[in-house]
Enzyme design. Structure first.
Site, PDB file in Angstrom:
ATOM      1  N   LYS A  86     -57.397  77.572  55.179  1.00 19.74           N
ATOM      2  CA  LYS A  86     -58.079  78.657  55.885  1.00 19.74           C
ATOM      3  C   LYS A  86     -57.699  79.997  55.272  1.00 19.74           C
ATOM      4  CE  LYS A  86     -58.483  77.935  60.334  1.00 19.74           C
ATOM      5  NZ  LYS A  86     -57.815  77.710  61.628  1.00 19.74           N
ATOM      6  N   ARG A 136     -53.942  82.126  63.818  1.00 21.70           N
ATOM      7  CA  ARG A 136     -54.643  80.877  63.488  1.00 21.70           C
ATOM      8  C   ARG A 136     -53.827  80.024  62.532  1.00 21.70           C
ATOM      9  NH1 ARG A 136     -60.124  82.934  60.936  1.00 21.70           N
ATOM     10  NH2 ARG A 136     -60.887  80.921  61.704  1.00 21.70           N
ATOM     11  N   GLY A 186     -59.209  70.793  64.920  1.00 25.07           N
ATOM     12  CA  GLY A 186     -58.698  70.617  66.269  1.00 25.07           C
ATOM     13  C   GLY A 186     -57.235  70.235  66.363  1.00 25.07           C
ATOM     14  N   MET A 238     -54.373  72.035  65.274  1.00 27.35           N
ATOM     15  CA  MET A 238     -53.432  73.082  65.676  1.00 27.35           C
ATOM     16  C   MET A 238     -54.247  74.253  66.185  1.00 27.35           C
ATOM     17  SD  MET A 238     -50.589  72.714  62.752  1.00 27.35           S
ATOM     18  CE  MET A 238     -51.733  72.083  61.565  1.00 27.35           C
ATOM     19  N   ARG A 261     -65.087  76.448  54.807  1.00 29.21           N
ATOM     20  CA  ARG A 261     -64.383  75.300  54.225  1.00 29.21           C
ATOM     21  C   ARG A 261     -65.431  74.276  53.812  1.00 29.21           C
ATOM     22  NH1 ARG A 261     -61.941  73.618  59.985  1.00 29.21           N
ATOM     23  NH2 ARG A 261     -63.897  73.103  60.985  1.00 29.21           N
ATOM     24  N   HIS A 275     -66.094  67.557  68.995  1.00 30.54           N
ATOM     25  CA  HIS A 275     -65.020  66.770  68.383  1.00 30.54           C
ATOM     26  C   HIS A 275     -65.491  65.372  68.000  1.00 30.54           C
ATOM     27  CE1 HIS A 275     -61.358  64.228  68.444  1.00 30.54           C
ATOM     28  NE2 HIS A 275     -60.840  65.272  67.820  1.00 30.54           N
ATOM     29  N   ARG A 287     -78.056  31.470  35.549  1.00 26.99           N
ATOM     30  CA  ARG A 287     -77.422  30.144  35.576  1.00 26.99           C
ATOM     31  C   ARG A 287     -78.493  29.095  35.807  1.00 26.99           C
ATOM     32  NH1 ARG A 287     -73.768  33.551  39.499  1.00 26.99           N
ATOM     33  NH2 ARG A 287     -75.907  34.286  39.750  1.00 26.99           N
ATOM     34  N   GLU A 333     -64.565  30.878  28.217  1.00 24.75           N
ATOM     35  CA  GLU A 333     -64.011  30.616  29.544  1.00 24.75           C
ATOM     36  C   GLU A 333     -62.775  29.733  29.494  1.00 24.75           C
ATOM     37  OE1 GLU A 333     -67.592  29.547  32.194  1.00 24.75           O
ATOM     38  OE2 GLU A 333     -68.134  28.851  30.192  1.00 24.75           O
ATOM     39  N   SER A 340     -69.608  36.007  25.794  1.00 22.09           N
ATOM     40  CA  SER A 340     -69.620  36.539  27.148  1.00 22.09           C
ATOM     41  C   SER A 340     -68.474  35.877  27.901  1.00 22.09           C
ATOM     42  CB  SER A 340     -70.958  36.247  27.824  1.00 22.09           C
ATOM     43  OG  SER A 340     -70.946  36.742  29.122  1.00 22.09           O
ATOM     44  N   GLY A 348     -66.482  34.548  30.840  1.00 20.85           N
ATOM     45  CA  GLY A 348     -66.699  34.147  32.227  1.00 20.85           C
ATOM     46  C   GLY A 348     -65.347  34.235  32.912  1.00 20.85           C
ATOM     47  N   ASN A 408     -64.360  34.090  35.966  1.00 21.98           N
ATOM     48  CA  ASN A 408     -63.991  33.177  37.047  1.00 21.98           C
ATOM     49  C   ASN A 408     -63.309  31.932  36.481  1.00 21.98           C
ATOM     50  OD1 ASN A 408     -65.163  34.981  38.753  1.00 21.98           O
ATOM     51  ND2 ASN A 408     -67.018  33.764  39.129  1.00 21.98           N
ATOM     52  N   CYS A 421     -68.870  38.503  32.369  1.00 16.33           N
ATOM     53  CA  CYS A 421     -69.486  38.255  33.659  1.00 16.33           C
ATOM     54  C   CYS A 421     -68.489  37.582  34.575  1.00 16.33           C
ATOM     55  CB  CYS A 421     -70.784  37.471  33.553  1.00 16.33           C
ATOM     56  SG  CYS A 421     -70.782  36.145  32.391  1.00 16.33           S
ATOM     57  N   TYR A 438     -71.194  45.203  27.755  1.00 20.69           N
ATOM     58  CA  TYR A 438     -71.745  45.190  29.111  1.00 20.69           C
ATOM     59  C   TYR A 438     -70.925  44.303  30.036  1.00 20.69           C
ATOM     60  CZ  TYR A 438     -73.749  40.590  28.034  1.00 20.69           C
ATOM     61  OH  TYR A 438     -73.900  39.273  27.697  1.00 20.69           O
TER      62      TYR A 438
END
Ligand code: ADP
Ligand code: MG
Ligand code: MG
Length: 875
Positions: free
Chosen positions: A22, A92, A101, A103, A336, A454, A560, A744, A763, A765, A767, A830, A850
């Site tokens: 402030k 203030r 709210g 102080m 603000r 509020h 897939r 993979e 690529s 994989g 997982n 991927c 990518y």
């Protein structure tokens, strides 16, 4: 000597640490030449010193305060305690981060029994003077001396009732005089002391109270909920008073420079004529929308509008501005960054960019994941909503939609939440004590208060949907119920709350499916310009592909093909294929399958509209496709025209102890080259046909799954290429295509240089690679991972956040080795872990082209990638 005090004319917005938000902004606005009442700031360092040294103001601080007060006197021509021209100030609080709210402020400090008379005669407005004085007594009693505000308010209520009046502004000078004397009585009764008459004593006590309030319970809760450090302290701002309660040409209000709910441009807010301080927020009278000010006081409205625009450009952010008009003169009391909904946050940033207020890089940088996420959050299903009638409505204070059980206190809500319920907090109005209750609620409903109340502000800040000011709602908090006309809401009553329309419904309403918004299209174009790593979609059905494209995918990174066989009739064909007894039988099935697959691929290409498309050849973990029990065997036998025994024997033969490490991917391609050949032909023929029909150029990327070895890959690649070439020759055409592999399996990483001799792209994989590298089954891991997370062995779930040290190291190695042989090697990743924001930095180091993820993760992934690129460029 330490410097504990700064005049507003000496500070700037960069000094938030020292002057608080402030104070720093009051200084900045003073520097900008805006009409800010003059004043000074006692620093946060003074606060910390005070708190660490026995809660006492030192003489040094006091002396500096007195010097500043003198400077204030010089500037204003007013003096503390002066009987001709008394100086009145506000005190203030203001810490580094705005804590609405938390102080409280004391206004009109400097008034006493003498100066109030001076004020009355100077202003020729006795009513005004005594209104100010009673406010000081009230705020001082409450904020500085800790008396309950309701003790004071109840006196006003009683007086109004006695006189048959409804609103504070109807009370006369004599009424306020009576209140003043009653208030003084309260000091005597409750505190056994007099209200301090000496303005300097008032000032020191107020400063100490503000410093002390840093450690009150509400402030601590707020800090804890918002992750704000306890070591910042608060500054105190002491500022000449201006009076919005002077009469009909005075007023006070709060405006946002743009709509904080939806982000629309233009002032948004409320004001009250003849009012002071927090009257607007407190709901004493119903405030008027700020647009009415344009008619009431056009000059002041235009000035306010110009100032807001100026501040917005200056701060490059939406502002929340407090203003007061004293006898037609406009003053700005605070600015603000405004709290806003996620929806508004996105809209505002985009508008800022389009209006030239911020750069494209700033736009990219400033979009936050949570806002994007929330903007994508569902609302109630539109069709379902149409069939419902709301029983209650109020102000649409914070958008979104939610369903939960009604509770009437923060505590009851918190307890219900702990029992596992989803709750809606229903209250007359909320206060800072309710914050924890709000935080755990799905929605907040109040019967009183406006858009800046509020409940409204806090709910918006937390992204919780909220409807406030529901006039027909009578909340009986003590009886744990509420009435709307004849209808009753009891504890546990299920309510659906629409914070975007301000309507409340009984019972549950289904949520809508997530869609994309117009603003997202614009953002995607911007992200695409910046992100060094592109984002593709994991998608194979036309619907998923369309969703992926709508959510900004630049192509398909993983289609897939085994997913194309989950549907019932397809599954049967697929089972016939794996249960076939001879090559001849297989070829026959394959011929049929080729027709359907070709159609699948044509749909895909059409949905992808010429964007790059990577199609993965079959990788069916067999257990997902085989009949599961005798009954299924019988069914399949019947449908395929085979005997039960035949099917049973074949199924038993194919059953694997560990299908995840079994007859998958390339193993299938080596054993039955005709399957991959069929798929490759379908891919190529479909591409040629769509190229003709749609005039897209298509370069299919054929991806072989689960490669272990270079020789294995080369062997299958050759078989596939033979089929493709033969097919192209037969159709007397040509087509560019690529054949690459998924990486993979850890061994593939080590021999990546060998594989790269034959593969056009890699690529990863993640997982499967994570499953293999950690030796943790994807299906069984949650139990184990949860335990490891609890014990602290894992920091993150490796299936959600890329395991950099292990899986990441394997990827790095594979990329280095692969690119050594083939520097052009295109590399994708991927798997869900790749799209996690925490994985992104590492992907940068890897230098991949990518990532590919499920459609709904795309916006978040693109945003994170673009941000990371911009940050890299800027740093
Ligand atoms: P908060 O941080 O809770 O907003 P503020 O210090 O901004 O607290 O003040 C509370 C109210 O008092 C606001 O409405 C503000 O505009 C008003 N106020 C503060 N200082 C002055 C002043 N010098 N003159 C008139 N009104 C003031
Ligand atoms: Mg306040
Ligand atoms: Mg304020």
């Amino acid at each position: 000597m330490n410097r504990w005090v700064y005049l507003f004319s000496e500070g700037s917005k960069e000094q938030r640490d020292l002057l608080g938000g402030k104070g720093a902004n009051l200084a900045e606005m003073t520097k900008l030449g805006l009409p800010v009442p003059t004043g000074f700031t006692v620093t946060t360092e003074a606060c910390l010193y005070y708190l660490n040294h026995g809660d006492q103001l030192t003489d040094e601080v006091k002396n500096q305060v007195m010097t500043a007060v003198e400077q204030l006197s010089v500037k204003t021509g007013k003096k503390f305690g002066d009987l001709n021209n008394p100086l009145l100030v506000s005190v203030r609080s203001g810490s580094k981060f705005s804590m609405p709210g938390m102080m409280d402020t004391v206004l009109n400090l400097g008034l006493n029994d003498q100066t109030v008379a001076a004020l009355a005669s100077n202003s020729q407005n006795e009513r005004f003077a005594y209104d100010c004085y009673r406010r000081l007594l009230q705020m001082f009693g409450n904020v500085v001396l800790g008396l309950d505000n309701s003790i004071f308010e109840s006196r006003i209520t009683a007086l109004k009732k006695e006189n048959g009046l409804s609103f504070d502004n109807e009370l006369t000078a004599d009424h306020w005089k009576q209140i003043v004397s009653e208030y003084k009585g309260i000091y005597r009764e409750e505190l056994q002391r007099e209200f301090p008459q000496d303005p300097i004593e008032q000032l020191y006590l107020a400063i100490e109270a503000v410093f002390g309030s840093w450690n009150n319970a509400r402030a601590k809760t707020y800090r804890r909920l918002h992750g704000i450090s306890d070591d910042l302290g608060t500054a105190v701002n002491i500022q000449e008073m201006v009076f919005g309660n002077f009469g009909e040409t005075s007023g006070t209000g709060v405006v946002f420079s743009r709509n904080p709910s939806l982000g629309d441009p233009g002032l948004f807010g409320e004001y009250l004529i003849n009012a002071q301080g927090e009257d607007v927020v407190a709901g004493v009278r119903t405030p008027k929308p700020i647009q009415v000010l344009a008619e009431d006081m056009p000059e002041q409205f235009n000035q306010l509008k110009a100032i807001c625009e100026n501040l917005e450009t200056h701060y490059q952010d939406m502002q929340d501005v407090e203003f007061t008009i004293e006898r037609e003169k406009l003053f700005i009391l605070q600015t603000r960054s405004g709290k806003r909904t996620s929806k508004a946050a996105l809209r505002i940033l985009l508008d800022f960019f389009n209006e030239g207020i911020i750069s494209e890089e700033a736009l990219v940088n400033r979009i936050e994941g949570k806002d994007l996420e929330a903007a994508l959050h569902p609302n109630f299903d539109e069709a379902a909503l149409k069939r419902r009638v709301s029983f209650l409505s109020g102000l649409a204070a914070s958008p979104g939609a939610a369903t939960g059980a009604a509770y009437f206190s923060a505590d009851a809500a918190t307890e219900a939440k702990a029992r596992g319920e989803r709750v809606v907090l229903v209250r007359e109005e909320t206060s800072p004590e309710d914050i924890e209750g709000i935080a755990i609620s799905e929605a907040v409903i109040t019967s009183r208060g406006g858009m800046t109340s509020h409940a409204a502000v806090v709910a918006r800040g937390m992204g919780i949907c909220s409807v406030v000011g529901c006039e027909r709602l009578t909340v009986m908090e003590n009886e744990n119920k509420a009435m709307v006309g004849d209808e009753m809401i009891e504890e546990g009553t299920v309510l659906s709350v629409d914070g975007s329309s301000g309507k409340v419904y009984f019972g549950e309403i289904p949520m809508e499916e997530v869609g994309h918004t117009v603003a997202l299209d614009e953002l995607h174009a911007i992200w695409d310009r910046h992100a060094a790593i592109k984002v593709r979609a994991n998608a194979e059905t036309p619907k998923d592909i369309e969703t992926g494209m709508a959510l900004g995918a630049v192509g398909i990174g993983l289609a897939r093909t085994e997913h194309m066989f989950f549907e019932k009739t397809r599954l049967l064909q697929f089972r016939r294929l794996i249960l076939a007894d001879s090559l001849a039988e297989r070829l026959e099935v394959l011929k049929e399958l080729k027709t359907v697959q070709k159609q699948d691929f044509k749909y895909m290409y059409e949905a992808a509209k010429g964007r790059p498309t990577t199609i993965r050849l079959l990788d069916p973990p067999l257990h997902e496709f085989l009949p599961k029990n005798a009954e299924e065997c019988r069914e399949v036998a019947k449908e395929l025209g085979k005997t039960f025994n035949e099917v049973k024997r074949k199924t038993d033969n194919l059953a694997e102890v560990n299908p995840m490490l079994g007859f998958r991917g390339l193993r299938l391609g080596v054993a039955y080259p005709e399957i991959y050949q069929m798929q490759a032909e379908a891919i190529i023929e479909a591409a040629c046909e769509v190229r003709e029909e749609q005039a897209f150029s298509i370069q299919p990327e054929i991806m072989i799954p689960f490669t272990i070895d270079a020789g294995e890959f080369a062997h299958v690649r050759q078989a596939i290429e033979e089929a493709i070439q033969k097919n192209l020759r037969h159709n007397q055409t040509t087509l560019d295509y690529q054949i690459g592999t998924m990486i993979e399996i850890p061994r593939a990483c080590f021999v990546a240089d060998q594989i790269a001799q034959y593969a056009d792209f890699f690529s990863f994989g993640t997982n499967d690679l994570t499953q293999m590298a950690l030796g943790l089954s994807r299906d069984d891991s949650p139990r184990i991972v949860t335990q490891y997370l609890d014990v602290g062995i894992f920091e993150d779930d490796p299936f959600q956040v890329l395991d950099k040290a292990g899986v990441g190291a394997l990827m790095k190695l594979a990329i280095e080795r692969g690119r050594k042989v083939n520097p052009q090697l295109k590399i994708g990743v991927c798997g869900e872990a790749a799209a996690h924001p925490k994985s992104i930095d590492f992907l940068y180091e890897l230098g991949i082209d990518y990532i590919s993820c499920s459609p709904f993760r795309i916006p978040q992934a693109k945003m994170t990638l673009a941000k990371a690129t911009v940050e890299n460029v800027l740093s």
